[in-house]
Design a protein around this motif. Sequence first.
Motif, short mmCIF file in Angstrom:
data_model
loop_
_atom_site.label_atom_id
_atom_site.label_comp_id
_atom_site.label_asym_id
_atom_site.label_seq_id
_atom_site.Cartn_x
_atom_site.Cartn_y
_atom_site.Cartn_z
N GLN A 101 1.06 -1.16 -0.11
CA GLN A 101 0.06 0.24 -0.09
C GLN A 101 0.85 1.29 0.15
OE1 GLN A 101 -3.09 0.59 -0.41
NE2 GLN A 101 -2.75 2.88 -0.18
N GLU A 102 1.86 1.42 0.90
CA GLU A 102 2.66 2.48 0.85
C GLU A 102 3.55 2.84 -0.28
OE1 GLU A 102 2.17 4.80 3.24
OE2 GLU A 102 1.08 3.69 4.68
N SER A 103 3.99 1.73 -0.79
CA SER A 103 5.18 1.92 -1.74
C SER A 103 5.16 1.05 -2.69
CB SER A 103 6.55 1.88 -1.18
OG SER A 103 6.92 0.60 -0.81
N LYS A 104 4.13 0.22 -3.12
CA LYS A 104 4.33 -1.03 -4.16
C LYS A 104 5.50 -1.97 -3.83
CE LYS A 104 0.25 0.55 -5.66
NZ LYS A 104 -0.17 1.17 -4.56
N LEU A 105 5.96 -1.92 -2.73
CA LEU A 105 7.22 -2.77 -2.42
C LEU A 105 8.50 -2.20 -2.95
CD1 LEU A 105 5.82 -6.54 -2.41
CD2 LEU A 105 6.93 -5.44 -0.60
N GLU A 106 8.54 -0.71 -3.17
CA GLU A 106 9.66 -0.23 -3.92
C GLU A 106 10.05 0.69 -2.63
OE1 GLU A 106 8.46 2.22 -7.23
OE2 GLU A 106 7.49 0.47 -8.24
N ASN A 107 11.46 0.74 -2.62
CA ASN A 107 12.15 1.08 -1.48
C ASN A 107 12.40 2.44 -1.98
OD1 ASN A 107 13.60 1.77 0.65
ND2 ASN A 107 15.37 0.44 0.17
N LEU A 108 11.51 3.51 -1.85
CA LEU A 108 11.50 4.91 -2.08
C LEU A 108 12.19 5.79 -1.43
CD1 LEU A 108 7.48 5.14 -2.83
CD2 LEU A 108 9.38 4.60 -4.53
N GLY A 109 13.16 6.71 -2.28
CA GLY A 109 13.79 7.86 -1.68
C GLY A 109 12.84 8.89 -1.62
N HIS A 110 13.58 10.15 -1.63
CA HIS A 110 12.91 11.33 -1.34
C HIS A 110 12.09 11.87 -2.71
CE1 HIS A 110 11.70 15.74 -0.89
NE2 HIS A 110 11.68 15.36 0.43
N ASP A 118 8.20 13.96 4.49
CA ASP A 118 9.53 13.32 4.53
C ASP A 118 9.50 11.88 4.48
OD1 ASP A 118 8.85 13.59 7.35
OD2 ASP A 118 10.98 13.66 7.96
N SER A 119 8.54 11.30 4.13
CA SER A 119 8.39 9.82 4.15
C SER A 119 9.37 9.02 2.85
CB SER A 119 6.86 9.50 3.64
OG SER A 119 5.91 10.00 4.46
N LEU A 120 9.83 7.82 3.44
CA LEU A 120 10.90 7.15 2.66
C LEU A 120 10.79 5.65 2.88
CD1 LEU A 120 13.96 9.44 3.84
CD2 LEU A 120 12.82 9.46 1.80
N GLY A 121 11.17 4.90 1.97
CA GLY A 121 11.31 3.51 1.97
C GLY A 121 10.11 2.68 1.75
N LEU A 122 10.18 1.64 2.17
CA LEU A 122 9.09 0.35 1.79
C LEU A 122 8.00 1.01 2.49
CD1 LEU A 122 11.23 -2.65 2.12
CD2 LEU A 122 10.39 -1.89 0.04
N PHE A 123 8.03 1.34 3.77
CA PHE A 123 6.94 1.81 4.57
C PHE A 123 6.54 2.98 4.58
CE2 PHE A 123 8.75 -2.48 5.90
CZ PHE A 123 7.62 -3.22 6.08
N GLN A 124 7.12 3.90 3.95
CA GLN A 124 6.79 5.48 4.03
C GLN A 124 7.10 5.94 5.35
OE1 GLN A 124 6.49 7.55 1.01
NE2 GLN A 124 7.97 5.89 0.80
N GLN A 125 8.18 5.58 6.08
CA GLN A 125 8.26 6.00 7.40
C GLN A 125 9.00 7.43 7.55
OE1 GLN A 125 10.51 2.44 7.91
NE2 GLN A 125 8.72 1.35 9.51
N ARG A 126 8.78 8.05 8.36
CA ARG A 126 9.45 9.66 8.32
C ARG A 126 10.33 9.66 9.50
NH1 ARG A 126 4.29 13.44 8.87
NH2 ARG A 126 5.98 14.96 8.73
#
Length: 195
Positions: A101-110, A118-126
């Motif tokens: 849900q948060e990233s479609k299993l993509e390890n997102l940067g900024h 400032d959400s980042l990563g697989l879980f869109q943690q801040r």
Amino acid sequence: MNTILRKSILGVAGLAFTGGVFAGPIAAHADAPATTAKPVTAVQADKPDMGKLIPHGVQGAQSKITLNDEQTANAKAIIAATKKAGLPERAAVISIATSLQESKLENLGHLGDANDHDSLGLFQQRPSSGWGTPEQITNPEYATLAFEKGLKQIDGWQDMPLTKAAQTVQVSAYPDAYAQWEQQAADLVAQHWNS
């Protein structure tokens, strides 16, 4: 008297027949070598039980995406971190569904202007919410362990519907959105838990 004699003869004959039926086959095979029965096992016995992966059944319409190699590797990393934390398969299902849900299993940067704060990563943690540094929360193992640490702090998370457990950790603006990924998450855990 004729009737009583007839019943007696038929009774004796019946006992002889019954005894032969029951004793005959047993006696006939008494000298046959014993065979060892093989246990009946499921074709996919090494896969986790779907009843444990989705104990409440899926909630609502389900979504599914085709995963590339990076997304599959991230799902496997979530499973490995879950095992490292000593948590059951259900925790991996909740974690993967949350990441879907948060990233479609993509390890997102900024993501620049498309970023949610400032959400980042697989879980869109801040980082600003205390999840860790940008380097930490873009590390799949760290991010999973941080998410699951939050999960473990919820009393009865194992017995909650997936979306409630995920939402309690994530505090999303879209609390019901996690449910749509439960089947795909369970399928990924079933496929990769023992690989």
